[in-house]
Design a protein around this motif. Sequence first.
Motif, mmCIF file in Angstrom:
data_model
loop_
_atom_site.group_PDB
_atom_site.id
_atom_site.type_symbol
_atom_site.label_atom_id
_atom_site.label_comp_id
_atom_site.label_asym_id
_atom_site.label_seq_id
_atom_site.Cartn_x
_atom_site.Cartn_y
_atom_site.Cartn_z
ATOM 1 N N PHE A 105 -4.789 4.857 -6.535
ATOM 2 C CA PHE A 105 -4.354 5.918 -7.431
ATOM 3 C C PHE A 105 -2.835 5.929 -7.609
ATOM 4 O O PHE A 105 -2.334 5.977 -8.728
ATOM 5 C CB PHE A 105 -4.812 7.283 -6.909
ATOM 6 C CG PHE A 105 -6.290 7.487 -7.012
ATOM 7 C CD1 PHE A 105 -6.929 7.491 -8.229
ATOM 8 C CD2 PHE A 105 -7.047 7.660 -5.876
ATOM 9 C CE1 PHE A 105 -8.293 7.672 -8.333
ATOM 10 C CE2 PHE A 105 -8.408 7.849 -5.955
ATOM 11 C CZ PHE A 105 -9.028 7.859 -7.185
ATOM 12 N N THR A 106 -2.093 5.882 -6.519
ATOM 13 C CA THR A 106 -0.639 5.970 -6.602
ATOM 14 C C THR A 106 -0.049 4.740 -7.286
ATOM 15 O O THR A 106 0.847 4.865 -8.122
ATOM 16 C CB THR A 106 -0.030 6.137 -5.202
ATOM 17 O OG1 THR A 106 -0.668 7.229 -4.546
ATOM 18 C CG2 THR A 106 1.444 6.405 -5.277
ATOM 19 N N SER A 107 -0.526 3.567 -6.959
ATOM 20 C CA SER A 107 -0.017 2.348 -7.580
ATOM 21 C C SER A 107 -0.289 2.344 -9.087
ATOM 22 O O SER A 107 0.583 1.990 -9.879
ATOM 23 C CB SER A 107 -0.658 1.113 -6.957
ATOM 24 O OG SER A 107 -0.329 1.021 -5.604
ATOM 25 N N ALA A 108 -1.484 2.744 -9.481
ATOM 26 C CA ALA A 108 -1.827 2.783 -10.900
ATOM 27 C C ALA A 108 -1.004 3.842 -11.629
ATOM 28 O O ALA A 108 -0.538 3.612 -12.751
ATOM 29 C CB ALA A 108 -3.320 3.061 -11.078
ATOM 30 N N LYS A 147 0.844 -1.193 0.000
ATOM 31 C CA LYS A 147 0.000 0.000 0.000
ATOM 32 C C LYS A 147 0.878 1.241 0.000
ATOM 33 O O LYS A 147 1.723 1.409 0.864
ATOM 34 C CB LYS A 147 -0.906 -0.012 1.222
ATOM 35 C CG LYS A 147 -1.916 1.093 1.192
ATOM 36 C CD LYS A 147 -2.915 0.940 2.319
ATOM 37 C CE LYS A 147 -3.933 2.022 2.207
ATOM 38 N NZ LYS A 147 -3.867 2.992 3.241
ATOM 39 N N LEU A 148 0.693 2.083 -0.993
ATOM 40 C CA LEU A 148 1.452 3.315 -1.122
ATOM 41 C C LEU A 148 0.613 4.491 -0.628
ATOM 42 O O LEU A 148 -0.621 4.415 -0.621
ATOM 43 C CB LEU A 148 1.836 3.542 -2.585
ATOM 44 C CG LEU A 148 2.735 2.483 -3.223
ATOM 45 C CD1 LEU A 148 2.878 2.752 -4.714
ATOM 46 C CD2 LEU A 148 4.086 2.473 -2.555
ATOM 47 N N PRO A 149 1.265 5.589 -0.219
ATOM 48 C CA PRO A 149 0.489 6.779 0.143
ATOM 49 C C PRO A 149 -0.313 7.248 -1.071
ATOM 50 O O PRO A 149 0.220 7.362 -2.162
ATOM 51 C CB PRO A 149 1.559 7.806 0.512
ATOM 52 C CG PRO A 149 2.781 7.017 0.808
ATOM 53 C CD PRO A 149 2.695 5.777 -0.020
ATOM 54 N N GLY A 150 -1.572 7.460 -0.907
ATOM 55 C CA GLY A 150 -2.436 7.854 -2.011
ATOM 56 C C GLY A 150 -3.333 6.731 -2.487
ATOM 57 O O GLY A 150 -4.234 6.956 -3.282
ATOM 58 N N ASP A 151 -3.092 5.505 -2.023
ATOM 59 C CA ASP A 151 -3.990 4.392 -2.312
ATOM 60 C C ASP A 151 -5.099 4.426 -1.268
ATOM 61 O O ASP A 151 -4.843 4.288 -0.077
ATOM 62 C CB ASP A 151 -3.255 3.053 -2.244
ATOM 63 C CG ASP A 151 -2.289 2.861 -3.387
ATOM 64 O OD1 ASP A 151 -2.324 3.651 -4.341
ATOM 65 O OD2 ASP A 151 -1.496 1.915 -3.320
ATOM 66 N N LEU A 152 -6.322 4.632 -1.713
ATOM 67 C CA LEU A 152 -7.441 4.801 -0.789
ATOM 68 C C LEU A 152 -8.215 3.494 -0.655
ATOM 69 O O LEU A 152 -8.391 2.761 -1.619
ATOM 70 C CB LEU A 152 -8.375 5.892 -1.297
ATOM 71 C CG LEU A 152 -7.722 7.255 -1.553
ATOM 72 C CD1 LEU A 152 -8.744 8.197 -2.148
ATOM 73 C CD2 LEU A 152 -7.139 7.810 -0.284
ATOM 74 N N ARG A 153 -8.677 3.214 0.549
ATOM 75 C CA ARG A 153 -9.523 2.041 0.834
ATOM 76 C C ARG A 153 -10.698 2.495 1.693
ATOM 77 O O ARG A 153 -10.520 3.170 2.696
ATOM 78 C CB ARG A 153 -8.738 0.969 1.577
ATOM 79 C CG ARG A 153 -7.658 0.358 0.723
ATOM 80 C CD ARG A 153 -6.826 -0.611 1.530
ATOM 81 N NE ARG A 153 -5.686 -1.038 0.743
ATOM 82 C CZ ARG A 153 -5.451 -2.290 0.404
ATOM 83 N NH1 ARG A 153 -6.251 -3.234 0.808
ATOM 84 N NH2 ARG A 153 -4.417 -2.588 -0.320
#
Length: 70
Positions: free
Chosen positions: A46-49, A28-34
């Motif tokens: 979002f960040t991973s993509a 999980k990266l900062p900016g990945d929302l759950r």
Amino acid sequence: MLLRWAIIVFIVLLLIDSTTGILGKWPKLPGDLRFPLGRRTLRLPFTSALLLAVLLLVALKSLAWLAQQL
């Protein structure tokens, strides 16, 4: 032109992840929302993509450059 492809790849990766959960296996990266929704969890990576889209575009540009050099 490149920005258009980056946006398309980003959206496609988000859609693929919403159905398969491929990006959920990444750290999980900062900016990945759950968001927990009852028994399900809505993931918006979002960040991973974005990171994967940039890596894919750099790889494709490098391949295109190499093809021109040959």
